[in-house]
Design an enzyme around this catalytic site. Sequence first.
Site, PDB file in Angstrom:
ATOM      1  N   SER A  18       0.802  -1.220   0.000  1.00 40.67           N
ATOM      2  CA  SER A  18       0.000   0.000   0.000  1.00 40.67           C
ATOM      3  C   SER A  18       0.844   1.284   0.000  1.00 40.67           C
ATOM      4  O   SER A  18       0.367   2.339  -0.375  1.00 40.67           O
ATOM      5  CB  SER A  18      -0.949   0.014   1.194  1.00 40.67           C
ATOM      6  OG  SER A  18      -0.211   0.005   2.403  1.00 40.67           O
ATOM      7  N   HIS A  24       0.643   5.667   6.310  1.00 43.44           N
ATOM      8  CA  HIS A  24       0.442   6.269   4.985  1.00 43.44           C
ATOM      9  C   HIS A  24       0.605   7.778   5.035  1.00 43.44           C
ATOM     10  O   HIS A  24       0.624   8.372   6.108  1.00 43.44           O
ATOM     11  CB  HIS A  24      -0.951   5.888   4.463  1.00 43.44           C
ATOM     12  CG  HIS A  24      -1.106   4.405   4.303  1.00 43.44           C
ATOM     13  ND1 HIS A  24      -1.721   3.612   5.225  1.00 43.44           N
ATOM     14  CD2 HIS A  24      -0.663   3.582   3.324  1.00 43.44           C
ATOM     15  CE1 HIS A  24      -1.670   2.344   4.826  1.00 43.44           C
ATOM     16  NE2 HIS A  24      -1.032   2.303   3.675  1.00 43.44           N
ATOM     17  N   ASP A  58      -3.551   6.993  11.541  1.00 45.32           N
ATOM     18  CA  ASP A  58      -2.743   6.199  10.620  1.00 45.32           C
ATOM     19  C   ASP A  58      -1.408   6.903  10.428  1.00 45.32           C
ATOM     20  O   ASP A  58      -1.338   7.950   9.780  1.00 45.32           O
ATOM     21  CB  ASP A  58      -3.479   6.055   9.281  1.00 45.32           C
ATOM     22  CG  ASP A  58      -2.636   5.351   8.209  1.00 45.32           C
ATOM     23  OD1 ASP A  58      -1.450   5.053   8.468  1.00 45.32           O
ATOM     24  OD2 ASP A  58      -3.175   5.102   7.114  1.00 45.32           O
TER      25      ASP A  58
END
Length: 531
Positions: free
Chosen positions: A254, A504, A501
């Site tokens: 990702s 990311h 998060d």
Amino acid sequence: MSLAGRRKSSLAGAGAGAGADAFGAKHAVTSLRKGGRLPVYVASVFFVLCVIVMYGEDIRSLTIEPLTRVPELTVPATTTGGGGGGRQVVVPRRDISASEKPAAALHHSEQEKPKHAVTTTKTEPAPVAVVEKPPQSKVAGTTKSQKKTSKKKAKKPRRQRAAKKTVVPPALGVPETCDLSKGRWVFDNTSYPLYREEECQFLTSQVTCMKNGRRDDTYQKWRWQPKDCSMPRFDAKLFMERLRGKRFMFVGDSLNRNQWESMVCLVQSAVSPGKKYVSWEGQRVVFHAWEFNATVEFYWAPFLVESNSDDPKIHSIQHRIIKADTIGAHAENWRGVDYLVFNTYIWWMNTLDMKVMRPGAKSWEEHDEVVRIEAYRKVLTTWANWVNDNIDPARTSVFFMSMSPLHISPQVWGNPDGIRCAKETMPLLDWHGPLWLGMDWDMFHQAKNVSRRASPRVPITFVDITTMSERRKDGHTSVHTIRQGKVLGPEEQADPGTYADCIHWCLPGVPDIWNLVLYTRILSRPALQLE
Ligand SMILES: *[C@@H]1O[C@H](CO)[C@@H](O)[C@H](O)[C@H]1NC(C)=O
Ligand SMILES: *[C@@H]1O[C@H](CO)[C@@H](O)[C@H](O)[C@H]1NC(C)=O
Ligand SMILES: *[C@@H]1O[C@H](CO)[C@@H](O)[C@H](O)[C@H]1NC(C)=O
């Protein structure tokens, strides 16, 4: 400190693994239900699960939910949001319970709600969900067939013209010997950001931090200044000219998808409206720049090699098992690509050992637990051997992106009042010495070594983005992202300890700089161009 630090993070990883698994199970159920209700959100993809680092008593786990794509055939309509890419949902979880069983965690597909949903009506089942925008009113059936035609057109001439190649001299003069990984962040609000969040229609709401409520935008305004040379500004037109008639592909997890979204936004301004769109093709997401007969793609292969996590239908989070020496099924999709950019890291981080299928084994049950670094070396060697044996170095450039760091422990950078990365608005500008963020530097060095030595026939450029990114505690999506397809609500945003998060990155932001490094390398080399 190195040993202690490593050990700690490894152990943490192991603990977090259990949490992630437990979560996966629960979530699978939820998303199945959701899927029933909302078959529309199809576009999705992939499945990602990852890791966390734990410090002392403070156990935090962050799971990246993968999205698998729902089988297209069953879907009457397709929608996409930012058009951008796979939907990934990040679901951090604080408590860890090992008791819940991951029921084949699938169909995480329909998670993210489309951002600026453009709905195309599909008239027939199609293997490709095409999103074109603008124009928004296009009927997918039409779009699809146009697309197919264009693909054929694009491929054939490429082959026919292969005989007529010319060498394009380098457009830039940044020497290969200049280490772009060493340098500093410089505030530059005149040249940065390189594009505006609201101007890139392809961004998914996983990364549109401002739209998701972030107030400060200073994180967008940092230029990376290498110590011994300078990087140019990204020139989309120039880069697309280099990509004319070519395929550019990111392969990995990702974080590479994060970088793919960045690259799409960096280049898309050079492509006229209506001549660009994103399509979903199995494990691949493709940005088509029609005018250039070029694509910028992302291919999902979180371990690079084959694993039982690659197929959405038989995916098991708890019993994740890799085939360390088998890469063919993925690699078939990498043939004929002109620029290949690989990574693999985050999926390795939630257990100390990796389950590796025995050579010649017939079922996933036949596997061994292999120390992480050893399994990583094996996998990278399998990958490098494939590159060495299958890539034409005269045509294809190969890169490996180093590890993207996590920022979960603010005490590490001297902010005892911080909560993960949630309160960070500035990079670390005057930090000397190492920063212990839980990075597995053994894996870093292993990847660097393999990239340099294991593929003597085909040069692989190892791109070190780790150290520069370690300074960017301010750049993560934090609570300004999505969870289960929805932008975090006020209550969740108010609880960064659970929901932030810190893996990311917001876009525009740090991954743009990673791409600028690729851009600099690519345009500083001569290239073969088809006429
Ligand atoms: C850039 O930042 C400086 C210092 O914060 C500020 O004075 C200036 O107005 C900013 N310029 C732009 C174009 O935002
Ligand atoms: C792309 O390829 C098609 C088909 O060969 C060709 O007609 C078209 O001119 C090409 N476009 C560009 C911008 O090169
Ligand atoms: C580096 O890679 C080469 C080739 O794969 C291998 O022979 C060597 O042992 C590796 N060295 C280290 C220090 O890992």
